[in-house]
Scaffold this motif. Structure first.
Motif, PDB file in Angstrom:
ATOM      1  N   GLY A 192       1.628  17.201  -1.840  1.00  0.00           N
ATOM      2  CA  GLY A 192       2.072  18.588  -1.675  1.00  0.00           C
ATOM      3  C   GLY A 192       3.564  18.782  -1.817  1.00  0.00           C
ATOM      4  N   VAL A 193       4.290  17.745  -2.243  1.00  0.00           N
ATOM      5  CA  VAL A 193       5.724  17.867  -2.486  1.00  0.00           C
ATOM      6  C   VAL A 193       5.945  18.526  -3.845  1.00  0.00           C
ATOM      7  N   ASP A 194       6.862  19.482  -3.920  1.00  0.00           N
ATOM      8  CA  ASP A 194       7.206  20.103  -5.197  1.00  0.00           C
ATOM      9  C   ASP A 194       8.015  19.100  -6.016  1.00  0.00           C
ATOM     10  N   VAL A 195       7.462  18.649  -7.132  1.00  0.00           N
ATOM     11  CA  VAL A 195       8.119  17.623  -7.955  1.00  0.00           C
ATOM     12  C   VAL A 195       8.621  18.187  -9.278  1.00  0.00           C
ATOM     13  N   THR A 196       8.808  19.497  -9.354  1.00  0.00           N
ATOM     14  CA  THR A 196       9.287  20.094 -10.591  1.00  0.00           C
ATOM     15  C   THR A 196      10.697  19.620 -10.946  1.00  0.00           C
ATOM     16  N   HIS A 197      11.430  19.077  -9.951  1.00  0.00           N
ATOM     17  CA  HIS A 197      12.787  18.585 -10.212  1.00  0.00           C
ATOM     18  C   HIS A 197      12.884  17.065 -10.068  1.00  0.00           C
ATOM     19  N   LEU A 198      11.732  16.399 -10.143  1.00  0.00           N
ATOM     20  CA  LEU A 198      11.703  14.936 -10.219  1.00  0.00           C
ATOM     21  C   LEU A 198      11.648  14.555 -11.692  1.00  0.00           C
ATOM     22  N   GLN A 199      12.747  14.009 -12.199  1.00  0.00           N
ATOM     23  CA  GLN A 199      12.858  13.698 -13.618  1.00  0.00           C
ATOM     24  C   GLN A 199      12.202  12.357 -13.942  1.00  0.00           C
ATOM     25  N   LYS A 200      11.607  12.281 -15.132  1.00  0.00           N
ATOM     26  CA  LYS A 200      11.092  11.023 -15.671  1.00  0.00           C
ATOM     27  C   LYS A 200      11.977  10.623 -16.848  1.00  0.00           C
ATOM     28  N   LEU A 201      12.666   9.500 -16.716  1.00  0.00           N
ATOM     29  CA  LEU A 201      13.636   9.074 -17.714  1.00  0.00           C
ATOM     30  C   LEU A 201      13.135   7.865 -18.505  1.00  0.00           C
ATOM     31  N   SER A 202      13.270   7.941 -19.817  1.00  0.00           N
ATOM     32  CA  SER A 202      12.863   6.820 -20.667  1.00  0.00           C
ATOM     33  C   SER A 202      13.945   5.754 -20.774  1.00  0.00           C
ATOM     34  N   GLU A 203      15.195   6.142 -20.469  1.00  0.00           N
ATOM     35  CA  GLU A 203      16.307   5.209 -20.669  1.00  0.00           C
ATOM     36  C   GLU A 203      16.565   4.283 -19.484  1.00  0.00           C
ATOM     37  N   ALA A 204      15.808   4.430 -18.403  1.00  0.00           N
ATOM     38  CA  ALA A 204      16.025   3.576 -17.232  1.00  0.00           C
ATOM     39  C   ALA A 204      14.714   3.401 -16.475  1.00  0.00           C
ATOM     40  N   PRO A 205      14.495   2.228 -15.868  1.00  0.00           N
ATOM     41  CA  PRO A 205      13.246   1.989 -15.137  1.00  0.00           C
ATOM     42  C   PRO A 205      13.292   2.587 -13.732  1.00  0.00           C
ATOM     43  N   THR A 206      12.141   2.642 -13.109  1.00  0.00           N
ATOM     44  CA  THR A 206      12.052   3.075 -11.720  1.00  0.00           C
ATOM     45  C   THR A 206      12.723   2.043 -10.811  1.00  0.00           C
ATOM     46  N   MET A 207      13.445   2.524  -9.825  1.00  0.00           N
ATOM     47  CA  MET A 207      14.128   1.651  -8.859  1.00  0.00           C
ATOM     48  C   MET A 207      13.103   0.805  -8.093  1.00  0.00           C
ATOM     49  N   ILE A 208      13.481  -0.447  -7.811  1.00  0.00           N
ATOM     50  CA  ILE A 208      12.606  -1.376  -7.094  1.00  0.00           C
ATOM     51  C   ILE A 208      13.367  -2.005  -5.940  1.00  0.00           C
ATOM     52  N   ALA A 209      12.688  -2.143  -4.803  1.00  0.00           N
ATOM     53  CA  ALA A 209      13.264  -2.855  -3.647  1.00  0.00           C
ATOM     54  C   ALA A 209      12.304  -3.956  -3.216  1.00  0.00           C
ATOM     55  N   LEU A 210      12.819  -5.167  -3.120  1.00  0.00           N
ATOM     56  CA  LEU A 210      12.041  -6.276  -2.575  1.00  0.00           C
ATOM     57  C   LEU A 210      12.285  -6.312  -1.076  1.00  0.00           C
ATOM     58  N   VAL A 211      11.218  -6.304  -0.300  1.00  0.00           N
ATOM     59  CA  VAL A 211      11.327  -6.206   1.153  1.00  0.00           C
ATOM     60  C   VAL A 211      10.499  -7.303   1.804  1.00  0.00           C
ATOM     61  N   ALA A 212      11.114  -8.029   2.717  1.00  0.00           N
ATOM     62  CA  ALA A 212      10.390  -9.020   3.512  1.00  0.00           C
ATOM     63  C   ALA A 212      10.617  -8.716   4.980  1.00  0.00           C
ATOM     64  N   SER A 213       9.589  -8.910   5.783  1.00  0.00           N
ATOM     65  CA  SER A 213       9.671  -8.663   7.223  1.00  0.00           C
ATOM     66  C   SER A 213       9.542  -9.989   7.962  1.00  0.00           C
ATOM     67  N   ALA A 214      10.698 -10.575   8.254  1.00  0.00           N
ATOM     68  CA  ALA A 214      10.687 -11.823   9.013  1.00  0.00           C
ATOM     69  C   ALA A 214      10.134 -11.598  10.414  1.00  0.00           C
ATOM     70  N   SER A 215      10.287 -10.351  10.911  1.00  0.00           N
ATOM     71  CA  SER A 215       9.705  -9.947  12.184  1.00  0.00           C
ATOM     72  C   SER A 215       9.412  -8.455  12.078  1.00  0.00           C
ATOM     73  N   PRO A 216       8.593  -7.884  12.976  1.00  0.00           N
ATOM     74  CA  PRO A 216       8.282  -6.458  12.888  1.00  0.00           C
ATOM     75  C   PRO A 216       9.510  -5.555  12.963  1.00  0.00           C
ATOM     76  N   LEU A 217      10.600  -6.044  13.534  1.00  0.00           N
ATOM     77  CA  LEU A 217      11.786  -5.209  13.726  1.00  0.00           C
ATOM     78  C   LEU A 217      12.934  -5.586  12.794  1.00  0.00           C
ATOM     79  N   GLU A 218      12.678  -6.436  11.799  1.00  0.00           N
ATOM     80  CA  GLU A 218      13.761  -6.903  10.936  1.00  0.00           C
ATOM     81  C   GLU A 218      13.289  -6.977   9.492  1.00  0.00           C
ATOM     82  N   GLN A 219      14.054  -6.330   8.592  1.00  0.00           N
ATOM     83  CA  GLN A 219      13.715  -6.355   7.176  1.00  0.00           C
ATOM     84  C   GLN A 219      14.831  -7.012   6.361  1.00  0.00           C
ATOM     85  N   ASP A 220      14.427  -7.678   5.299  1.00  0.00           N
ATOM     86  CA  ASP A 220      15.344  -8.338   4.376  1.00  0.00           C
ATOM     87  C   ASP A 220      15.171  -7.650   3.020  1.00  0.00           C
TER      88      ASP A 220
END
Length: 322
Positions: free
Chosen positions: A74-102
């Motif tokens: 239900g989010v209005d995405v009319t201003h979410l651009q799709k770009l061919s010249e760059a990939p989607t951002m990626i984050a690698l996330v590990a949880s060494a514990s429930p309260l700590e992210q890497d």
């Protein structure tokens, strides 16, 4: 036009497995939608708030997934651009514990937002505008700062999440300078204890929040994890205890808090610096509940609760306090 506009990164979190190990020890990764402003947008939609998103993803499968998911929520995405010249951002996330992210983050389309492609009326006609410092660390900085100026001109409530991610800055000095730049024109600022120490140079919550207010902010929130949230608007200050839950993954809890906070502020319809202690306590308690529920599942967006779930949770806490 939506009541709230969220500006910034939509990305794919790749969660390391097995759970409980550092990122360098992960043997596999599970993709899940994320990105702080995108999380806030979805959380607001689930809370029943009319919300739109401004950002950019790659014209790739991950970008399609994010676009379809946010639209489906239900989010209005009319201003979410799709770009061919760059990939989607990626984050690698590990949880060494429930309260700590890497975290390790790979930038992409999120850094390609340009002022010329923004819709001024879309921003200036909203009731609230939220963004975070991640956008300020990349090439989209000028776009978001211009968006803030337009929001100010339209008397829109501007909410800022300090959201320190050291891996995105050359060093902590550069991070401090960049995050401080984002404080200009801000009505409400959400930080954690690490961020208030970096910006204000003190771990004292009262002194640190006063420093934030002196920068022109009307309301300062300092989230303290399992210790709750401290608030100060110059008129009233105090602490709201956290809810006790079985935390599984705290990724996105701050975003859930921001969504609950904005929903509460919009419902109050009062300027943040005029709110008294009871009203602020009520709003922050609601935001704490949204955040607490989001910690009980893995994945930032997947764990975000709907309004009915938050209401049931709060009623249960009122009826059977722990």
């Amino acid at each position: 036009m939506p009541d709230v506009v969220s500006f910034g990164e939509a990305l794919i979190d790749l969660f390391g497995r097995p759970i409980g190990v550092a990122l360098k020890e992960a043997t596999s990764f599970i993709p899940a939608p994320g990105g702080a402003p995108a999380n806030v947008a979805v959380a607001l939609a689930r809370l029943g708030v009319d919300v739109g998103f401004i950002g950019a993803v790659g014209n790739d499968p991950f970008g399609e997934r994010l676009f379809d998911l946010m639209e489906g929520e239900g989010v209005d995405v009319t201003h979410l651009q799709k770009l061919s010249e760059a990939p989607t951002m990626i984050a690698l996330v590990a949880s060494a514990s429930p309260l700590e992210q890497d975290f390790t983050i790979y930038r992409g389309a999120d850094s390609r937002l340009e002022v010329e492609k923004l819709d001024r009326a879309y921003i200036a006609s909203s009731r609230a505008f939220i963004y975070g410092s991640v956008t300020l660390s990349g090439e989209s900085r000028e776009a978001v700062l211009q968006a803030v100026r337009w929001a100010n001109e339209g008397h829109v409530l501007v909410v800022y999440d300090a959201n320190l991610r050291p891996v995105l800055w050359p060093d902590l000095g550069a991070a401090r300078e960049g995050i401080l730049q984002g404080l200009r024109g801000v009505d409400v600022c959400k930080l954690n204890k690490t961020e208030i120490e970096l910006l204000a140079g003190t771990g004292d919550l009262a002194a640190g929040s006063r420093w934030v207010l002196q920068q022109g902010t009307k309301l300062c929130l300092i989230t303290l994890g399992s210790e709750g949230t401290y608030f100060n608007n110059g008129r009233a200050q105090g602490h709201v205890a956290a809810f006790v839950v079985d935390a599984v993954d705290t990724t996105g809890c701050g975003d859930a808090f921001c969504a609950g906070l904005i929903a509460g502020l919009l419902e109050s319809a009062e300027a943040p610096d005029t709110l008294g202690q009871p009203d602020l306590h009520h709003i922050v308690r609601f935001a704490n509940a949204v955040s607490a529920i989001s910690a009980t599942q893995t994945g930032a967006m997947a764990a975000l609760p709907r309004r009915a779930e938050v209401d049931r949770f709060l009623k249960s806490e009122d009826d059977f306090p722990r």
